[in-house]
Scaffold this motif. Structure first.
Motif, PDB file in Angstrom:
ATOM      1  N   THR A 151       0.814  -1.203   0.000  1.00 45.47           N
ATOM      2  CA  THR A 151       0.000   0.000   0.000  1.00 45.47           C
ATOM      3  C   THR A 151       0.850   1.257   0.000  1.00 45.47           C
ATOM      4  O   THR A 151       0.384   2.317  -0.378  1.00 45.47           O
ATOM      5  CB  THR A 151      -0.899   0.011   1.246  1.00 45.47           C
ATOM      6  N   ASP A 191       2.903  -1.729   5.703  1.00 45.63           N
ATOM      7  CA  ASP A 191       3.850  -1.857   4.595  1.00 45.63           C
ATOM      8  C   ASP A 191       4.800  -3.032   4.818  1.00 45.63           C
ATOM      9  O   ASP A 191       5.155  -3.746   3.876  1.00 45.63           O
ATOM     10  CB  ASP A 191       4.665  -0.569   4.432  1.00 45.63           C
ATOM     11  N   CYS A 226      -4.476   1.420  11.054  1.00 44.66           N
ATOM     12  CA  CYS A 226      -3.666   1.563   9.837  1.00 44.66           C
ATOM     13  C   CYS A 226      -3.906   0.396   8.875  1.00 44.66           C
ATOM     14  O   CYS A 226      -3.922   0.580   7.652  1.00 44.66           O
ATOM     15  CB  CYS A 226      -2.183   1.659  10.198  1.00 44.66           C
ATOM     16  N   ALA A 230      -5.410   0.669   5.043  1.00 41.71           N
ATOM     17  CA  ALA A 230      -4.735   0.041   3.904  1.00 41.71           C
ATOM     18  C   ALA A 230      -5.553  -1.092   3.310  1.00 41.71           C
ATOM     19  O   ALA A 230      -5.083  -1.773   2.399  1.00 41.71           O
ATOM     20  CB  ALA A 230      -3.365  -0.498   4.353  1.00 41.71           C
TER      21      ALA A 230
END
Length: 253
Positions: A151, A191, A226, A230
């Motif tokens: 992402t 990530d 988060c 994402a």
């Protein structure tokens, strides 16, 4: 009560007989429970995609994961009076037999990994096994690392992790995973997980999440938020389930 048998897709034709046998037996055990793969994976503390990989012979469980899988199914079947088709000892014997055979077949795993990356012969063999990815600590070759786009810009530590794994520096690799999970800002954890999954390192991605679940509650909630931003909803669920298990274990002690 008779076990419910679901419809399974055929195993890859290139799948070795030993892996085919274990996956088939895992499926038979899974058929004994009405738990969905998602719920069963949550009980085992792994992602659904990881459990699906075990059931479809794409990767192999560790002895600990095999035990978690079996006990999670057994807990459900004991309540419903259903007898499992295989014992834990039988499954462990199948898994250990594969490990011993792999060791005798190749005493130089590092050379084998190197050869997969060099030469047309090994490249063809690797392409024919594209759907049969290995479990950590053996990552797929570099050409197969684009199955998913992270992402964000991606985790800058991925190359270091892969290098540690290829050199069989397992302890250093898992320290890097732990350090990333425990120290990186919440916004960067998705990530890290996405980058690991894109590289075929599903066990490493799960390890990042389970380690991140040990952080304080406010950090866990920020990381979960988060993940949602994402659109990594399964990872968010795994994080929260793992954090719940950690909390229960802490209170139990």
């Amino acid at each position: 009560m008779a076990p419910r048998t679901q419809s399974w897709k055929d195993l890859p034709p290139e799948c070795p007989d030993e892996k085919r046998l274990l996956a088939t037996c895992l499926r038979r055990v899974k058929d004994c429970t009405d738990l969905t793969q998602q719920r069963l994976a949550a009980k085992c503390g792994i992602a659904t995609s990881t459990l699906n990989g075990y059931l479809n012979a794409r990767n192999q469980p560790t002895p600990e994961m095999l035990r978690r899988f079996y006990l999670a199914v057994k807990e459900d079947t004991d309540q419903r009076g259903v007898q499992l088709t295989h014992s834990l000892h039988e499954l462990e014997s199948m898994l250990s037999g594969q490990t011993e055979k792999a060791r005798t077949a190749s005493q130089r795993p590092a050379v084998r990994i190197f050869n997969r990356s060099h030469g047309a012969k090994f490249a063809r063999r690797r392409r024919s096994r594209a759907n049969n990815r290995a479990r950590v600590p053996v990552p797929p070759q570099r050409g197969d690392r684009h199955t998913r786009t992270a992402t964000g810009p991606g985790w800058t530590g991925l190359e270091t992790l892969l290098d540690r794994l290829l050199r069989h520096q397992t302890q250093d690799a898992f320290f890097l995973i732990w350090q990333s999970a425990m120290t990186l800002p919440a916004s960067e954890i998705p990530d890290v997980v996405a980058s690991c999954r894109a590289a075929g390192l599903s066990d490493a991605a799960d390890a990042v999440i389970t380690n991140a679940a040990r952080r304080d509650l406010s950090a866990v909630l920020r990381i979960a938020a988060c993940f949602h931003e994402a659109h990594q909803y399964e990872d968010a669920t795994l994080l929260l389930n793992s954090a719940t298990l950690e909390t229960r274990a802490a209170h139990g002690s």
